[in-house]
Scaffold this active site. Structure first.
Site, PDB file in Angstrom:
ATOM      1  N   ASN A 160       0.803  -1.220   0.000  1.00 47.68           N
ATOM      2  CA  ASN A 160       0.000   0.000   0.000  1.00 47.68           C
ATOM      3  C   ASN A 160       0.836   1.270   0.000  1.00 47.68           C
ATOM      4  OD1 ASN A 160       0.338  -1.366   2.672  1.00 47.68           O
ATOM      5  ND2 ASN A 160      -0.248   0.657   3.422  1.00 47.68           N
ATOM      6  N   GLN A 193      -5.181  -3.460  -1.630  1.00 43.92           N
ATOM      7  CA  GLN A 193      -4.777  -2.496  -2.668  1.00 43.92           C
ATOM      8  C   GLN A 193      -4.786  -3.145  -4.049  1.00 43.92           C
ATOM      9  OE1 GLN A 193      -4.247   0.772  -2.293  1.00 43.92           O
ATOM     10  NE2 GLN A 193      -4.360   0.811  -0.066  1.00 43.92           N
ATOM     11  N   THR A 250     -25.286  -8.802  12.118  1.00 41.26           N
ATOM     12  CA  THR A 250     -26.229  -8.600  11.010  1.00 41.26           C
ATOM     13  C   THR A 250     -25.452  -8.192   9.757  1.00 41.26           C
ATOM     14  OG1 THR A 250     -27.906  -7.911  12.587  1.00 41.26           O
ATOM     15  CG2 THR A 250     -28.252  -7.272  10.279  1.00 41.26           C
ATOM     16  N   CYS A 345      -3.027   5.130   7.647  1.00 37.69           N
ATOM     17  CA  CYS A 345      -3.087   5.116   9.122  1.00 37.69           C
ATOM     18  C   CYS A 345      -1.875   5.809   9.718  1.00 37.69           C
ATOM     19  CB  CYS A 345      -3.167   3.701   9.661  1.00 37.69           C
ATOM     20  SG  CYS A 345      -3.310   2.472   8.431  1.00 37.69           S
TER      21      CYS A 345
HETATM   22  N1  PLP Z   1      -4.593  -3.599   4.077  1.00 34.97           N
HETATM   23  C1  PLP Z   1      -4.080  -2.697   3.243  1.00 34.97           C
HETATM   24  C2  PLP Z   1      -2.985  -3.092   2.302  1.00 34.97           C
HETATM   25  C3  PLP Z   1      -4.569  -1.389   3.233  1.00 34.97           C
HETATM   26  O1  PLP Z   1      -4.044  -0.480   2.407  1.00 34.97           O
HETATM   27  C4  PLP Z   1      -5.606  -1.056   4.137  1.00 34.97           C
HETATM   28  C5  PLP Z   1      -6.119   0.336   4.227  1.00 34.97           C
HETATM   29  O2  PLP Z   1      -5.363   1.291   4.147  1.00 34.97           O
HETATM   30  C6  PLP Z   1      -6.120  -2.056   4.980  1.00 34.97           C
HETATM   31  C7  PLP Z   1      -5.585  -3.319   4.921  1.00 34.97           C
HETATM   32  C8  PLP Z   1      -7.236  -1.770   5.930  1.00 34.97           C
HETATM   33  O3  PLP Z   1      -8.470  -1.783   5.222  1.00 34.97           O
HETATM   34  P1  PLP Z   1      -9.779  -1.100   5.832  1.00 34.97           P
HETATM   35  O4  PLP Z   1      -9.582   0.373   5.740  1.00 34.97           O
HETATM   36  O5  PLP Z   1     -10.895  -1.588   4.955  1.00 34.97           O
HETATM   37  O6  PLP Z   1      -9.923  -1.598   7.224  1.00 34.97           O
END
Ligand code: PLP
Length: 401
Positions: A160, A193, A250, A345
């Site tokens: 990512n 991604q 749900t 994040c």
């Molecule tokens: N895995 C990867 C490679 C991501 O880029 C992301 C989000 O940035 C996630 C997992 C997390 O996904 P979600 O935002 O749907 O929880």
């Protein structure tokens, strides 16, 4: 007087922004919104019930599951609807709640949803090569050492931050060679991604596959975990026994319909979009290399020839010497350009990128990391203006004593 929750118009502050942070999230496609609307309005039934409204929801969910399965290259019974990539990753790595016995293994460049789960379970983190791809020798040695204690191997389909794509067939081959026991150690891949850009053959070798709707034109808060028939998985969430006992709660029928529609839209124009966006991304690369002194295209520095094609078309990762990501992002935002330094994040650049560190990018260079990620509609004009904004911001930052 009561106020109603009428939809609010976009604030003026959002007008004219150039979004180069599509890897964080991307707009919901109009087709997806209209496909979902009936399930928020008249067809709002809970698929766990037995009456007419509920039966309608069951039918809609079954149909969505079939479409998701067709788009991901699996059987409908292998699709578990989840709340998104993070839940899918946690479930695949932990194997349920309580966690499956044994030691989970992952690559050092995984998203935190995998990496932190592996660490929480005292698992093993395997080193990577200069491009962030799992080191096959180290993976093999780790699996040989663990023997039957290895519980799952998790290696992402595409990174990512850098967009580097993994050859999962060769990872699966290493896993099979070093874990000849039956049943074999399952291979999980985070395709969150990758699913926006690549064909399902990219993740076909995996036994467990995570996807998330909001990365590919669907809604936030919904995703899927593909669990191949031969893999045993206990529930992570316990309760009403939905999703054949694999995921209680749900089910979000509208979300599942949205995910199905988004995946189909992506599949319908994948080839042409990937080609067009890849060319726009390369144009951005060229503009930046020409206008910013010393700028490093990260994957090229790490040994990947320009245009070698093992990077997602929507991602350009660069490092700018003598500049701090955080201040650069601030200036870019003032100039109307949204970008990030690492994953969404960690986008504030307040914690350094574990991905770049694992790839061996020196810390002073990694401190000036910039991830520019394009969406299916990003234009040449937008990237030209963004490149000019980056060049201008870097010049200003470098001119400070
Ligand atoms: N895995 C990867 C490679 C991501 O880029 C992301 C989000 O940035 C996630 C997992 C997390 O996904 P979600 O935002 O749907 O929880």
């Amino acid at each position: 007087m009561t106020t109603t929750g009428a939809p609010t118009a976009a604030p003026d502050a959002l007008a004219g922004l150039i979004d180069l942070d599509h890897a964080a999230t991307t707009p919901v496609r109009p087709e997806v919104l209209s496909a979902m609307a009936p399930f928020a309005e008249q067809r709002y039934g809970n698929p766990s019930g037995a009456h007419r409204l509920a039966r309608d929801a069951v039918r809609a969910l079954d149909e969505a599951r079939e479409r998701i399965a067709a788009a991901l290259g699996c059987a409908p019974g292998e699709v578990v609807i989840t709340s998104g990539g993070t839940e899918s990753d946690n479930h695949a790595v932990a194997g349920g709640m309580p966690p499956r016995p044994g030691v989970p293994v992952c690559a050092a460049t995984e998203h935190h949803a995998v990496l932190d789960t592996v660490r929480a379970l005292d698992g093993r983190v395997v080193g990577v090569d200069d491009l962030g791809r799992v080191d096959p020798g180290e993976l093999g040695a780790t699996l040989s050492e663990l023997g039957r204690r290895a519980s799952v191997v998790s290696v992402m389909a595409a990174n990512n931050e850098t967009g580097v794509v993994t050859d999962l067939a060769s990872v699966a081959e290493v896993v099979a060679r070093h874990t000849p026991e039956v049943p074999a150690v399952p291979l999980h891949t985070d395709a969150v991604q990758a699913a926006a850009w690549l064909d399902p053959s990219a993740w076909a070798p995996a036994d467990l596959i995570s996807v998330s709707a909001h990365k590919l034109g669907g809604p936030k808060g919904v995703g899927a975990l593909v669990v191949r028939h031969h893999v045993e998985l206990e529930p992570l969430l316990h309760g009403g026994g939905q999703e054949r006992g694999r995921r209680s709660g749900t089910v979000d029928v509208a979300g599942a319909v949205g995910l199905a529609t988004a995946l189909e839209c992506v599949a319908a124009d994948r080839g042409t979009v990937a080609k067009r966006v890849g060319a726009v991304r390369d144009r951005l690369r060229d503009r930046l290399v020409d206008s910013v002194d010393g700028l490093v295209v990260t994957v090229e520095r790490q040994g990947l020839a320009r245009g070698a094609g093992r990077v997602l078309p929507g991602i350009l990762h660069v490092c700018i010497p003598g500049v701090e990501s955080e201040t650069l992002l601030f200036l870019l935002e003032s100039a109307g350009v949204c970008a990030s330094a690492a994953s969404s994040c960690a986008s504030g650049a307040d914690r350094g990128s574990h991905v770049l560190a694992a790839m061996g990018v020196p810390a002073d260079l990694a401190g000036g990391a910039l991830r520019l990620s394009l969406g299916s509609d990003t234009t040449e004009d937008e990237v030209d203006r963004a490149a000019a904004a980056v060049a201008d911001a870097v010049e200003r930052l470098r001119s400070f004593p």
